[in-house]
Design a protein around this motif. Structure first.
Motif, PDB file in Angstrom:
ATOM      1  N   ALA A  25       8.822  20.418   1.705  1.00  0.00           N
ATOM      2  CA  ALA A  25       7.749  20.235   0.732  1.00  0.00           C
ATOM      3  C   ALA A  25       7.396  21.589   0.109  1.00  0.00           C
ATOM      4  O   ALA A  25       7.591  22.631   0.739  1.00  0.00           O
ATOM      5  CB  ALA A  25       6.525  19.634   1.410  1.00  0.00           C
ATOM      6  N   PRO A  26       6.858  21.568  -1.101  1.00  0.00           N
ATOM      7  CA  PRO A  26       6.460  22.822  -1.733  1.00  0.00           C
ATOM      8  C   PRO A  26       5.370  23.542  -0.923  1.00  0.00           C
ATOM      9  O   PRO A  26       4.446  22.908  -0.408  1.00  0.00           O
ATOM     10  CB  PRO A  26       5.916  22.394  -3.098  1.00  0.00           C
ATOM     11  N   MET A  68      -5.342   9.479   8.523  1.00  0.00           N
ATOM     12  CA  MET A  68      -5.041   8.772   7.282  1.00  0.00           C
ATOM     13  C   MET A  68      -6.305   8.421   6.512  1.00  0.00           C
ATOM     14  O   MET A  68      -6.350   8.572   5.293  1.00  0.00           O
ATOM     15  CB  MET A  68      -4.216   7.521   7.577  1.00  0.00           C
ATOM     16  N   ARG A  69      -7.343   7.962   7.195  1.00  0.00           N
ATOM     17  CA  ARG A  69      -8.611   7.659   6.515  1.00  0.00           C
ATOM     18  C   ARG A  69      -9.176   8.903   5.848  1.00  0.00           C
ATOM     19  O   ARG A  69      -9.685   8.851   4.734  1.00  0.00           O
ATOM     20  CB  ARG A  69      -9.638   7.124   7.500  1.00  0.00           C
ATOM     21  N   ALA A  70      -9.106  10.043   6.559  1.00  0.00           N
ATOM     22  CA  ALA A  70      -9.658  11.292   6.019  1.00  0.00           C
ATOM     23  C   ALA A  70      -8.935  11.706   4.740  1.00  0.00           C
ATOM     24  O   ALA A  70      -9.570  12.167   3.787  1.00  0.00           O
ATOM     25  CB  ALA A  70      -9.563  12.405   7.060  1.00  0.00           C
ATOM     26  N   PHE A  71      -7.628  11.547   4.711  1.00  0.00           N
ATOM     27  CA  PHE A  71      -6.869  11.961   3.532  1.00  0.00           C
ATOM     28  C   PHE A  71      -6.857  10.904   2.429  1.00  0.00           C
ATOM     29  O   PHE A  71      -6.879  11.244   1.256  1.00  0.00           O
ATOM     30  CB  PHE A  71      -5.435  12.362   3.922  1.00  0.00           C
ATOM     31  N   GLU A  72      -6.815   9.656   2.809  1.00  0.00           N
ATOM     32  CA  GLU A  72      -6.779   8.583   1.815  1.00  0.00           C
ATOM     33  C   GLU A  72      -8.156   8.301   1.224  1.00  0.00           C
ATOM     34  O   GLU A  72      -8.270   7.886   0.081  1.00  0.00           O
ATOM     35  CB  GLU A  72      -6.228   7.294   2.437  1.00  0.00           C
ATOM     36  N   GLY A  73      -9.190   8.495   2.044  1.00  0.00           N
ATOM     37  CA  GLY A  73     -10.524   8.122   1.599  1.00  0.00           C
ATOM     38  C   GLY A  73     -10.663   6.611   1.629  1.00  0.00           C
ATOM     39  O   GLY A  73      -9.694   5.879   1.825  1.00  0.00           O
ATOM     40  N   VAL A  74     -11.864   6.151   1.474  1.00  0.00           N
ATOM     41  CA  VAL A  74     -12.101   4.711   1.453  1.00  0.00           C
ATOM     42  C   VAL A  74     -12.198   4.316  -0.021  1.00  0.00           C
ATOM     43  O   VAL A  74     -13.213   4.513  -0.667  1.00  0.00           O
ATOM     44  CB  VAL A  74     -13.385   4.339   2.220  1.00  0.00           C
ATOM     45  N   ARG A  95       3.120  14.857   8.674  1.00  0.00           N
ATOM     46  CA  ARG A  95       4.346  15.593   8.984  1.00  0.00           C
ATOM     47  C   ARG A  95       4.030  16.999   9.487  1.00  0.00           C
ATOM     48  O   ARG A  95       4.681  17.486  10.418  1.00  0.00           O
ATOM     49  CB  ARG A  95       5.272  15.631   7.775  1.00  0.00           C
ATOM     50  N   VAL A  96       3.034  17.661   8.901  1.00  0.00           N
ATOM     51  CA  VAL A  96       2.632  18.995   9.361  1.00  0.00           C
ATOM     52  C   VAL A  96       2.128  18.916  10.801  1.00  0.00           C
ATOM     53  O   VAL A  96       2.519  19.723  11.654  1.00  0.00           O
ATOM     54  CB  VAL A  96       1.560  19.605   8.428  1.00  0.00           C
ATOM     55  N   LEU A  97       1.256  17.961  11.084  1.00  0.00           N
ATOM     56  CA  LEU A  97       0.723  17.819  12.443  1.00  0.00           C
ATOM     57  C   LEU A  97       1.842  17.550  13.448  1.00  0.00           C
ATOM     58  O   LEU A  97       1.858  18.133  14.537  1.00  0.00           O
ATOM     59  CB  LEU A  97      -0.320  16.699  12.491  1.00  0.00           C
ATOM     60  N   MET A  98       2.779  16.698  13.086  1.00  0.00           N
ATOM     61  CA  MET A  98       3.886  16.399  13.986  1.00  0.00           C
ATOM     62  C   MET A  98       4.766  17.627  14.199  1.00  0.00           C
ATOM     63  O   MET A  98       5.192  17.908  15.319  1.00  0.00           O
ATOM     64  CB  MET A  98       4.706  15.225  13.441  1.00  0.00           C
ATOM     65  N   MET A 134       0.846  -1.174   0.000  1.00  0.00           N
ATOM     66  CA  MET A 134       0.000   0.000   0.000  1.00  0.00           C
ATOM     67  C   MET A 134       0.889   1.233   0.000  1.00  0.00           C
ATOM     68  O   MET A 134       1.870   1.300   0.724  1.00  0.00           O
ATOM     69  CB  MET A 134      -0.871  -0.001   1.251  1.00  0.00           C
ATOM     70  N   ARG A 135       0.523   2.196  -0.791  1.00  0.00           N
ATOM     71  CA  ARG A 135       1.282   3.440  -0.899  1.00  0.00           C
ATOM     72  C   ARG A 135       0.390   4.596  -0.488  1.00  0.00           C
ATOM     73  O   ARG A 135      -0.722   4.727  -0.984  1.00  0.00           O
ATOM     74  CB  ARG A 135       1.776   3.611  -2.313  1.00  0.00           C
ATOM     75  N   LEU A 136       0.889   5.445   0.399  1.00  0.00           N
ATOM     76  CA  LEU A 136       0.112   6.590   0.865  1.00  0.00           C
ATOM     77  C   LEU A 136       0.175   7.736  -0.135  1.00  0.00           C
ATOM     78  O   LEU A 136       1.180   7.921  -0.819  1.00  0.00           O
ATOM     79  CB  LEU A 136       0.654   7.088   2.208  1.00  0.00           C
ATOM     80  N   LEU A 137      -0.898   8.496  -0.164  1.00  0.00           N
ATOM     81  CA  LEU A 137      -0.910   9.699  -0.976  1.00  0.00           C
ATOM     82  C   LEU A 137       0.069  10.710  -0.396  1.00  0.00           C
ATOM     83  O   LEU A 137       0.310  10.742   0.817  1.00  0.00           O
ATOM     84  CB  LEU A 137      -2.312  10.317  -0.991  1.00  0.00           C
ATOM     85  N   ARG A 138       0.619  11.552  -1.240  1.00  0.00           N
ATOM     86  CA  ARG A 138       1.549  12.594  -0.789  1.00  0.00           C
ATOM     87  C   ARG A 138       0.867  13.510   0.234  1.00  0.00           C
ATOM     88  O   ARG A 138       1.482  13.932   1.212  1.00  0.00           O
ATOM     89  CB  ARG A 138       2.040  13.394  -2.001  1.00  0.00           C
ATOM     90  N   SER A 139      -0.408  13.799   0.015  1.00  0.00           N
ATOM     91  CA  SER A 139      -1.129  14.680   0.937  1.00  0.00           C
ATOM     92  C   SER A 139      -1.261  14.051   2.328  1.00  0.00           C
ATOM     93  O   SER A 139      -1.194  14.755   3.337  1.00  0.00           O
ATOM     94  CB  SER A 139      -2.510  15.046   0.382  1.00  0.00           C
ATOM     95  N   THR A 140      -1.411  12.745   2.394  1.00  0.00           N
ATOM     96  CA  THR A 140      -1.494  12.056   3.688  1.00  0.00           C
ATOM     97  C   THR A 140      -0.166  12.167   4.419  1.00  0.00           C
ATOM     98  O   THR A 140      -0.123  12.498   5.613  1.00  0.00           O
ATOM     99  CB  THR A 140      -1.860  10.571   3.495  1.00  0.00           C
TER     100      THR A 140
END
Length: 146
Positions: free
Chosen positions: A37-38, A80-86, A12-15, A1-7
């Protein structure tokens, strides 16, 4: 599984915000530099995090980004669910639909595995992610030597 860049950027932003110095509130540009990141990508992610109530973003002089209490206690799996979507792990339909789609057991197994992946991250909060030793390291990332 590969995460989206936005996820990846959202986590990273939250951390980064979780360890930010309250006396020097970072801007979106500061955070973008810290996470390498840009700015435009980070700005889009910050807007979504703000919509979710995880980040407070203020414009103008004295503005910047702060992590809300909801953001500090947010579940990594939930973010992760919010950014990845189902979404489906495999593409069964489309231009060349799979001939097994009506009787396939793989799609369901992969969906359960995906949910198990997210569920394993549900008990972990953003605050947990910045505990020692990660927190002190995050404080050093993106700092420019005087």
């Amino acid at each position: 599984m590969r995460l989206l860049r936005s996820t990846d950027l959202a986590l990273r932003v939250l951390m980064q915000l979780a360890v930010a110095d309250a006396a020097a509130i970072p801007t979106t540009r500061d955070v973008a530099a810290a996470v390498s990141a840009p700015y435009t990508h980070v700005a889009k992610v910050v807007a979504e995090l703000q919509r979710m109530g995880l980040v407070d973003a203020r414009r103008g002089r004295g503005g910047g980004l702060t992590l809300t209490e909801k953001g500090r206690t947010a579940s990594v799996g939930g973010v992760m669910r919010a950014f990845e979507g189902v979404t489906e792990v495999v593409e069964c339909e489309g231009a060349t639909p799979c001939p097994l789609s009506s009787d396939c057991r793989l799609r369901g197994a992969l969906r359960r595995a995906q949910e198990a992946f997210f569920a394993s991250l549900d008990p972990i909060t953003i605050a947990d992610m910045v505990a020692v030793p990660a927190g002190p390291t995050l404080l050093q990332i993106g700092r420019v030597a005087p």
